[in-house]
Design a protein around this motif. Structure first.
Motif, PDB file in Angstrom:
ATOM      1  N   ALA A 165     -70.440  71.196  46.155  1.00 19.92           N
ATOM      2  CA  ALA A 165     -70.113  72.420  46.917  1.00 19.92           C
ATOM      3  C   ALA A 165     -68.828  72.393  47.390  1.00 19.92           C
ATOM      4  O   ALA A 165     -67.826  73.317  47.604  1.00 19.92           O
ATOM      5  CB  ALA A 165     -70.949  72.774  47.917  1.00 19.92           C
ATOM      6  N   ILE A 166     -68.363  71.237  48.022  1.00 18.66           N
ATOM      7  CA  ILE A 166     -66.829  71.049  48.735  1.00 18.66           C
ATOM      8  C   ILE A 166     -65.961  70.883  47.697  1.00 18.66           C
ATOM      9  O   ILE A 166     -64.863  71.619  47.768  1.00 18.66           O
ATOM     10  CB  ILE A 166     -66.795  69.541  49.473  1.00 18.66           C
ATOM     11  N   LEU A 167     -66.339  70.268  46.551  1.00 22.23           N
ATOM     12  CA  LEU A 167     -65.246  70.232  45.521  1.00 22.23           C
ATOM     13  C   LEU A 167     -64.917  71.478  44.723  1.00 22.23           C
ATOM     14  O   LEU A 167     -63.803  71.680  44.313  1.00 22.23           O
ATOM     15  CB  LEU A 167     -65.648  69.237  44.421  1.00 22.23           C
ATOM     16  N   ARG A 170     -50.261  67.070  41.405  1.00 22.42           N
ATOM     17  CA  ARG A 170     -50.049  68.141  42.294  1.00 22.42           C
ATOM     18  C   ARG A 170     -51.615  68.662  42.912  1.00 22.42           C
ATOM     19  O   ARG A 170     -51.758  68.709  44.187  1.00 22.42           O
ATOM     20  CB  ARG A 170     -49.532  69.432  41.571  1.00 22.42           C
ATOM     21  N   ILE A 171     -52.498  68.744  42.041  1.00 18.32           N
ATOM     22  CA  ILE A 171     -53.904  68.764  42.246  1.00 18.32           C
ATOM     23  C   ILE A 171     -54.281  67.913  43.319  1.00 18.32           C
ATOM     24  O   ILE A 171     -55.148  68.104  44.261  1.00 18.32           O
ATOM     25  CB  ILE A 171     -54.840  69.428  41.051  1.00 18.32           C
ATOM     26  N   GLN A 172     -54.145  66.571  42.752  1.00 18.74           N
ATOM     27  CA  GLN A 172     -54.711  65.401  43.715  1.00 18.74           C
ATOM     28  C   GLN A 172     -54.270  65.497  45.069  1.00 18.74           C
ATOM     29  O   GLN A 172     -54.827  65.380  46.042  1.00 18.74           O
ATOM     30  CB  GLN A 172     -54.470  64.214  42.822  1.00 18.74           C
ATOM     31  N   ILE A 173     -52.860  65.869  45.123  1.00 19.33           N
ATOM     32  CA  ILE A 173     -52.353  65.844  46.564  1.00 19.33           C
ATOM     33  C   ILE A 173     -53.035  67.209  47.397  1.00 19.33           C
ATOM     34  O   ILE A 173     -53.353  66.896  48.382  1.00 19.33           O
ATOM     35  CB  ILE A 173     -50.873  66.193  46.293  1.00 19.33           C
ATOM     36  N   PHE A 174     -53.314  68.184  46.765  1.00 17.91           N
ATOM     37  CA  PHE A 174     -53.942  69.340  47.162  1.00 17.91           C
ATOM     38  C   PHE A 174     -55.191  69.085  47.941  1.00 17.91           C
ATOM     39  O   PHE A 174     -55.505  69.310  48.956  1.00 17.91           O
ATOM     40  CB  PHE A 174     -53.725  70.443  46.204  1.00 17.91           C
ATOM     41  N   ILE A 175     -55.978  68.227  47.070  1.00 20.99           N
ATOM     42  CA  ILE A 175     -57.429  68.272  47.436  1.00 20.99           C
ATOM     43  C   ILE A 175     -57.327  67.104  48.665  1.00 20.99           C
ATOM     44  O   ILE A 175     -57.960  67.252  49.500  1.00 20.99           O
ATOM     45  CB  ILE A 175     -58.227  67.558  46.260  1.00 20.99           C
ATOM     46  N   TRP A 217     -60.836  68.093  35.797  1.00 19.38           N
ATOM     47  CA  TRP A 217     -59.669  69.167  35.946  1.00 19.38           C
ATOM     48  C   TRP A 217     -58.465  68.500  36.948  1.00 19.38           C
ATOM     49  O   TRP A 217     -57.699  69.385  37.061  1.00 19.38           O
ATOM     50  CB  TRP A 217     -60.319  70.543  36.592  1.00 19.38           C
ATOM     51  N   ILE A 218     -58.985  67.383  37.423  1.00 20.94           N
ATOM     52  CA  ILE A 218     -57.931  66.988  38.557  1.00 20.94           C
ATOM     53  C   ILE A 218     -57.305  65.705  38.001  1.00 20.94           C
ATOM     54  O   ILE A 218     -56.351  64.984  38.690  1.00 20.94           O
ATOM     55  CB  ILE A 218     -58.337  66.518  39.928  1.00 20.94           C
ATOM     56  N   LYS A 219     -57.629  64.883  36.936  1.00 19.02           N
ATOM     57  CA  LYS A 219     -57.321  63.740  36.605  1.00 19.02           C
ATOM     58  C   LYS A 219     -56.009  63.600  36.105  1.00 19.02           C
ATOM     59  O   LYS A 219     -55.386  62.396  36.503  1.00 19.02           O
ATOM     60  CB  LYS A 219     -58.112  63.250  35.285  1.00 19.02           C
ATOM     61  N   ASN A 220     -55.213  64.175  35.349  1.00 15.66           N
ATOM     62  CA  ASN A 220     -54.089  64.372  35.091  1.00 15.66           C
ATOM     63  C   ASN A 220     -53.095  65.119  35.960  1.00 15.66           C
ATOM     64  O   ASN A 220     -51.729  65.417  35.168  1.00 15.66           O
ATOM     65  CB  ASN A 220     -53.914  64.662  33.566  1.00 15.66           C
ATOM     66  N   LYS A 225     -61.504  73.762  44.437  1.00 12.19           N
ATOM     67  CA  LYS A 225     -61.371  74.258  43.027  1.00 12.19           C
ATOM     68  C   LYS A 225     -61.171  75.734  42.942  1.00 12.19           C
ATOM     69  O   LYS A 225     -59.928  76.254  42.314  1.00 12.19           O
ATOM     70  CB  LYS A 225     -62.390  73.812  42.120  1.00 12.19           C
ATOM     71  N   ASN A 226     -61.915  76.443  43.797  1.00 14.51           N
ATOM     72  CA  ASN A 226     -61.945  77.894  43.586  1.00 14.51           C
ATOM     73  C   ASN A 226     -60.524  78.263  44.314  1.00 14.51           C
ATOM     74  O   ASN A 226     -59.744  79.158  43.747  1.00 14.51           O
ATOM     75  CB  ASN A 226     -63.229  78.412  44.477  1.00 14.51           C
TER      76      ASN A 226
END
Length: 307
Positions: free
Chosen positions: A145-147, A100-105, A94-97, A151-152
């Motif tokens: 659990a962290i990931l 924005r999500i990668q920065i968030f994580i 869900w984060i590979k492409n 994601k939630n």
């Protein structure tokens, strides 16, 4: 007649004689898995690897394994340990492409798990995320659990936010303005300087907006609960949008249509004198005179046009 194979050293011979094993077991690994096994062998069996960032990590792993008499035992031990500790690739689909999500994580991991990362380009983002989960010594259960918690939160934010539609994908002027606005407000993420393309700049901005008031959001949401944007974040977003609208309005006001007005010499002289006394340009003076006269004779008491 079978020709004899000449080898430059005993290690090359061992690799050749065990090529089926290496082809099946090592070459089928992902680059991420190779790096994990290298790190495990270095840490637990004091096997040195000359370059962990090698462009040919599979070849290097094979050669270093081949230097050990019990290389198959070492490999299977490392591989089985990896299977119990590393999060499967499916957890990261869900984060590979999505930059924005990668920065968030990464920002969440930095703020909540004290993760120190170093990125030189957007291509490094996913690898830094892998590094946290692969080498933090947590169990795979704890890492999952962290990931999942992150994601939630991400899915909850994405379900209610409206600023991604507002921030145009190809409007460089708007993206540049918002970037400066958030920077001045201290709301831009700390790893901001590596992003250069308009797509990356937009992703960075959206991630920065996603992270507003993140400390106030619970890691786990009760089943059936509805996530709501904080009042503070709503105010920040509204102020930003209004400031942008005002900027666009001011910019539009600076654009004037060129007109040539054939004035008499007397009228021209009077206009010049009035502009000089008022400290304005002749064009600004004409704007004032026309609008003032218009409001006196061409609108009613409610400000509506008479004609």
């Amino acid at each position: 007649m079978i020709m004899a194979v000449n080898f430059r050293d005993p290690i090359s011979r061992r690799i050749y004689e065990n090529r089926h094993f290496f082809d099946k077991e090592v070459k089928s690994l992902t680059k991420r898995e190779v790096k994990w096994i290298q790190a495990h062998l270095s840490r637990n069996h004091i096997i040195g690897f000359y370059n962990l960032e090698s462009n040919s990590p599979h070849k290097e792993l094979i050669r270093q394994l081949a230097e050990q008499d019990n290389f198959q035992e070492l490999f299977y031990d490392a591989y089985n340990t990896m299977q119990h500790n590393i999060l499967p690739e499916e957890n990261f689909e869900w984060i590979k492409n999505d930059i924005r999500i990668q920065i968030f994580i990464l920002e969440i991991l930095s703020n909540e798990n004290n993760y120190i990362f170093n990125i030189s380009s957007s291509k490094n983002l996913i690898h830094e995320i892998y590094s946290f989960f692969d080498y933090n010594n947590n169990s795979s259960f704890a890492n999952r659990a962290i990931l999942n918690s992150i994601k939630n939160r991400w899915l909850s934010i994405k379900s209610v936010e409206k600023y991604s539609k507002w921030l145009e994908e190809k409007d460089y002027e708007q993206i540049s303005w918002v970037n400066n606005y958030l920077s001045e407000k201290g709301l831009l993420i700390r790893s901001a300087n590596i992003f250069t393309s308009i797509k990356e700049e937009r992703a960075k901005i959206l991630a920065s907006l996603d992270l507003i008031d993140m400390h106030a959001i619970h890691a786990v949401f009760d089943k059936g609960s509805v996530f709501e944007e904080s009042a503070n974040k709503t105010i920040i977003i509204d102020k930003m949008k209004r400031a942008w609208s005002q900027q666009k309005y001011r910019d539009a006001g600076k654009t004037k249509k060129p007109y040539h007005l054939p004035l008499t010499k007397k009228t021209k002289a009077r206009l010049e004198k009035m502009a000089r006394v008022q400290g304005r340009s002749e064009t600004a003076m004409l704007d004032i005179l026309i609008n003032r006269f218009y409001e006196l004779d061409y609108v009613d008491v409610d400000g509506k046009d008479l004609y």
